[in-house]
Design an enzyme around this catalytic site. Structure first.
Site, PDB file in Angstrom:
ATOM      1  N   GLU A 169       0.826  -1.225   0.000  1.00 44.18           N
ATOM      2  CA  GLU A 169       0.000   0.000   0.000  1.00 44.18           C
ATOM      3  C   GLU A 169       0.854   1.265   0.000  1.00 44.18           C
ATOM      4  OE1 GLU A 169      -2.674  -0.483   3.320  1.00 44.18           O
ATOM      5  OE2 GLU A 169      -3.323  -2.459   2.641  1.00 44.18           O
ATOM      6  N   ASN A 211       2.148  -4.962  -3.333  1.00 40.40           N
ATOM      7  CA  ASN A 211       0.820  -5.444  -2.958  1.00 40.40           C
ATOM      8  C   ASN A 211      -0.062  -4.249  -2.582  1.00 40.40           C
ATOM      9  OD1 ASN A 211      -0.976  -7.668  -2.132  1.00 40.40           O
ATOM     10  ND2 ASN A 211      -0.613  -7.003  -0.014  1.00 40.40           N
ATOM     11  N   HIS A 247      -9.938  -6.626  -1.851  1.00 40.92           N
ATOM     12  CA  HIS A 247     -11.006  -6.503  -0.847  1.00 40.92           C
ATOM     13  C   HIS A 247     -12.201  -5.877  -1.569  1.00 40.92           C
ATOM     14  CE1 HIS A 247      -8.654  -7.713   2.577  1.00 40.92           C
ATOM     15  NE2 HIS A 247      -7.674  -6.897   2.189  1.00 40.92           N
ATOM     16  N   GLU A 276      -5.692 -11.044  -0.930  1.00 38.36           N
ATOM     17  CA  GLU A 276      -6.520 -10.832   0.261  1.00 38.36           C
ATOM     18  C   GLU A 276      -8.009 -10.783  -0.093  1.00 38.36           C
ATOM     19  OE1 GLU A 276      -5.138  -7.461   2.550  1.00 38.36           O
ATOM     20  OE2 GLU A 276      -3.038  -7.890   2.099  1.00 38.36           O
ATOM     21  N   ASP A 278     -11.791 -10.838  -0.362  1.00 33.28           N
ATOM     22  CA  ASP A 278     -13.061 -11.088   0.334  1.00 33.28           C
ATOM     23  C   ASP A 278     -14.125 -10.207  -0.314  1.00 33.28           C
ATOM     24  OD1 ASP A 278     -12.295  -8.665   1.551  1.00 33.28           O
ATOM     25  OD2 ASP A 278     -11.912  -9.579   3.492  1.00 33.28           O
TER      26      ASP A 278
HETATM   27  O1  G3I Z   1      -4.577   0.769  16.945  1.00 31.50           O
HETATM   28  C1  G3I Z   1      -5.060  -0.045  17.996  1.00 31.50           C
HETATM   29  C2  G3I Z   1      -4.100  -0.029  19.137  1.00 31.50           C
HETATM   30  O2  G3I Z   1      -4.003   1.261  19.647  1.00 31.50           O
HETATM   31  C3  G3I Z   1      -4.536  -1.039  20.209  1.00 31.50           C
HETATM   32  O3  G3I Z   1      -3.539  -1.130  21.200  1.00 31.50           O
HETATM   33  C4  G3I Z   1      -4.738  -2.409  19.585  1.00 31.50           C
HETATM   34  C5  G3I Z   1      -5.138  -3.432  20.627  1.00 31.50           C
HETATM   35  O4  G3I Z   1      -6.283  -4.116  20.341  1.00 31.50           O
HETATM   36  O5  G3I Z   1      -5.684  -2.294  18.542  1.00 31.50           O
HETATM   37  C6  G3I Z   1      -5.172  -1.464  17.528  1.00 31.50           C
HETATM   38  O6  G3I Z   1      -5.816  -1.487  16.264  1.00 31.50           O
HETATM   39  C7  G3I Z   1      -6.086  -2.727  15.647  1.00 31.50           C
HETATM   40  C8  G3I Z   1      -5.044  -3.050  14.587  1.00 31.50           C
HETATM   41  O7  G3I Z   1      -5.395  -4.231  13.886  1.00 31.50           O
HETATM   42  C9  G3I Z   1      -3.652  -3.194  15.131  1.00 31.50           C
HETATM   43  O8  G3I Z   1      -3.494  -4.337  15.921  1.00 31.50           O
HETATM   44  C10 G3I Z   1      -7.440  -2.599  14.989  1.00 31.50           C
HETATM   45  O9  G3I Z   1      -8.426  -2.368  15.960  1.00 31.50           O
HETATM   46  C11 G3I Z   1      -7.732  -3.834  14.218  1.00 31.50           C
HETATM   47  O10 G3I Z   1      -8.946  -3.677  13.587  1.00 31.50           O
HETATM   48  C12 G3I Z   1      -6.608  -4.100  13.202  1.00 31.50           C
HETATM   49  O11 G3I Z   1      -6.928  -5.186  12.381  1.00 31.50           O
HETATM   50  C13 G3I Z   1      -6.098  -5.637  11.305  1.00 31.50           C
HETATM   51  C14 G3I Z   1      -5.940  -4.628  10.150  1.00 31.50           C
HETATM   52  O12 G3I Z   1      -5.268  -5.264   9.062  1.00 31.50           O
HETATM   53  C15 G3I Z   1      -5.166  -3.385  10.512  1.00 31.50           C
HETATM   54  O13 G3I Z   1      -4.937  -2.623   9.367  1.00 31.50           O
HETATM   55  C16 G3I Z   1      -6.812  -6.872  10.799  1.00 31.50           C
HETATM   56  O14 G3I Z   1      -6.776  -7.885  11.804  1.00 31.50           O
HETATM   57  C17 G3I Z   1      -6.195  -7.420   9.519  1.00 31.50           C
HETATM   58  O15 G3I Z   1      -7.047  -8.393   8.957  1.00 31.50           O
HETATM   59  C18 G3I Z   1      -6.035  -6.301   8.496  1.00 31.50           C
HETATM   60  O16 G3I Z   1      -5.396  -6.811   7.335  1.00 31.50           O
HETATM   61  C19 G3I Z   1      -5.108  -5.857   6.286  1.00 31.50           C
HETATM   62  C20 G3I Z   1      -3.852  -6.318   5.567  1.00 31.50           C
HETATM   63  O17 G3I Z   1      -2.808  -6.508   6.469  1.00 31.50           O
HETATM   64  C21 G3I Z   1      -3.453  -5.327   4.469  1.00 31.50           C
HETATM   65  N1  G3I Z   1      -4.545  -5.078   3.568  1.00 31.50           N
HETATM   66  C22 G3I Z   1      -5.812  -4.686   4.182  1.00 31.50           C
HETATM   67  C23 G3I Z   1      -6.222  -5.714   5.242  1.00 31.50           C
HETATM   68  C24 G3I Z   1      -7.579  -5.387   5.824  1.00 31.50           C
HETATM   69  O18 G3I Z   1      -7.543  -4.168   6.528  1.00 31.50           O
END
Ligand code: G3I
Length: 362
Positions: A169, A211, A247, A276, A278
């Protein structure tokens, strides 16, 4: 284009039987799996659920704690992508501290089950640790930090990674370099080439990828990637592939130009991949998709698969999780959901059968 006709026929059977029910006769055999149905040379992958949004849920870590989940993961897929477990904040929590346990476990599981691993990701603007984003570093230090990270992480899994998402990205929708990316902002876009060079030095056999999402249709972002790919190749940088995350949302049309986009990179001599996939949808009241929605979703999935099947060098097709139970979608798009190919209890949706039959016909 291979397989579309069969998929549509089977889909009709599934929809008649009712959304989510196992059809009386699924093409490819009742006990067929996605990986068995796939043509030689095409890896069928999934994200391996853990970290990220899962940390905020009540359930334990899906990959390590959910045994039925692990069984489906092993049975259905020939490639595994750590969903969060190789991202900076996860694997490199302190400047001088690496935490490899969760990623090691996935790589081990993959080897035991004859699966390739897609490494995700080495250079990204998101999910970076606070020590990095809030620290004060000179340019030389920042460059050394990135080099150390890539050499250490890619080096640890040397020979065990099929493809690395080296740069994730890096462009915004207008095709401009994302300034949220600390390395690009502070060191300039030339750092992208260095990231590829370091990754190649650390793991000479891994295929190294660009990617991104939002590259399913031609446009400024795809143009930016094509220009970058041409430049990197002209400069002798070890770039091996371009991937669309894919996505998708049913609010927008199915990605019927994805094949054309992938072909542009194939023409440069690169591998291509779907990394990725979905397909989310607006859920009706009650939260259960209608049979019509499920049928439409299946056509989106097969449109993406057909694009990959139609392009010679497309060698990896990955969905971003296989069960709605662990999907990232409802956490980011509260009105949408049901984006994966299986229900919470791993029963298969029409999209699953459509993918399997398209693979079997290819
Ligand atoms: O930012 C907070 C942080 O402050 C806090 O301490 C932590 C604890 O729970 O949560 C943090 O945010 C989370 C983040 O992951 C970092 O761990 C979000 O709430 C959470 O929703 C996030 O999810 C992941 C996301 O990437 C983040 O961008 C998903 O599990 C994951 O499936 C998703 O995957 C990405 C690919 O890597 C790249 N392409 C897009 C795809 C979907 O967003």
């Amino acid at each position: 284009m291979k397989g579309n006709r069969v998929a549509v026929a089977v889909l009709a059977v599934v929809v008649l039987v009712g959304g989510g029910a196992v059809p009386a006769q699924a093409g490819g055999g009742r006990d067929g799996t996605l990986r068995k149905a796939a043509p030689h040379g095409l890896r069928i992958g999934t994200a391996v659920a853990g970290g990220g949004h899962h940390l905020e849920q009540e359930y334990p870590d899906p990959f390590t704690a959910d045994r039925p989940y692990r069984r489906v993961l092993a049975r259905e897929f020939s490639s595994a992508s750590p969903e969060n477990q190789m991202k900076w904040e996860f694997i490199h929590p302190g400047r001088y501290e690496y935490r490899f346990g969760p990623a090691d476990a996935i790589v081990r599981f993959a080897r035991e089950n004859g699966q390739a691993v897609r490494g995700h990701t080495l250079l990204w603007h998101s999910q970076n640790p606070a020590w990095l984003t809030e620290g004060t570093f000179s340019k030389a230090e920042l460059r050394a930090i990135l080099k150390d990270h890539i050499m250490t992480v890619a080096g640890r899994y040397r020979g065990k990674i099929h493809q690395w998402d080296v740069a994730n990205e890096i462009f915004d929708d207008t095709g401009a370099y994302r300034q949220e990316n600390i390395f690009i902002r502070e060191l300039g876009p030339g750092i992208v080439a260095d990231a590829f060079r370091w990754a190649h030095r650390a793991d000479p056999h891994a295929q190294l990828f660009l990617n991104d999402y939002g590259v399913d249709w031609p446009g400024a972002k795809v143009d930016a990637y094509e220009a970058l790919a041409r430049q990197l190749l002209a400069d002798g940088v070890p770039l091996h592939g371009f991937a669309s995350q894919a996505h998708l949302s049913m609010r927008y049309p199915a990605p019927d130009q994805l094949r054309t986009v992938l072909q542009r990179f194939d023409d440069l001599g690169l591998h291509t991949a779907i990394t990725e996939l979905d397909v989310r949808m607006d859920l009706p009241e009650g939260g259960v998709p209608t049979p019509e929605q499920l049928a439409t979703q299946a056509t989106y999935y097969t449109t993406a698969l057909d694009a990959c099947l139609a392009v010679d060098g497309c060698n990896s097709f990955t969905i971003w999780g296989f069960t709605d139970k662990y999907s990232w979608v409802p956490h980011f798009f509260p009105a949408e959901g049901a984006a994966t190919v299986m229900w919470d209890d791993f029963r298969r949706k029409p999209a699953y059968y459509a993918l399997r039959d398209t693979l079997a016909a290819a």
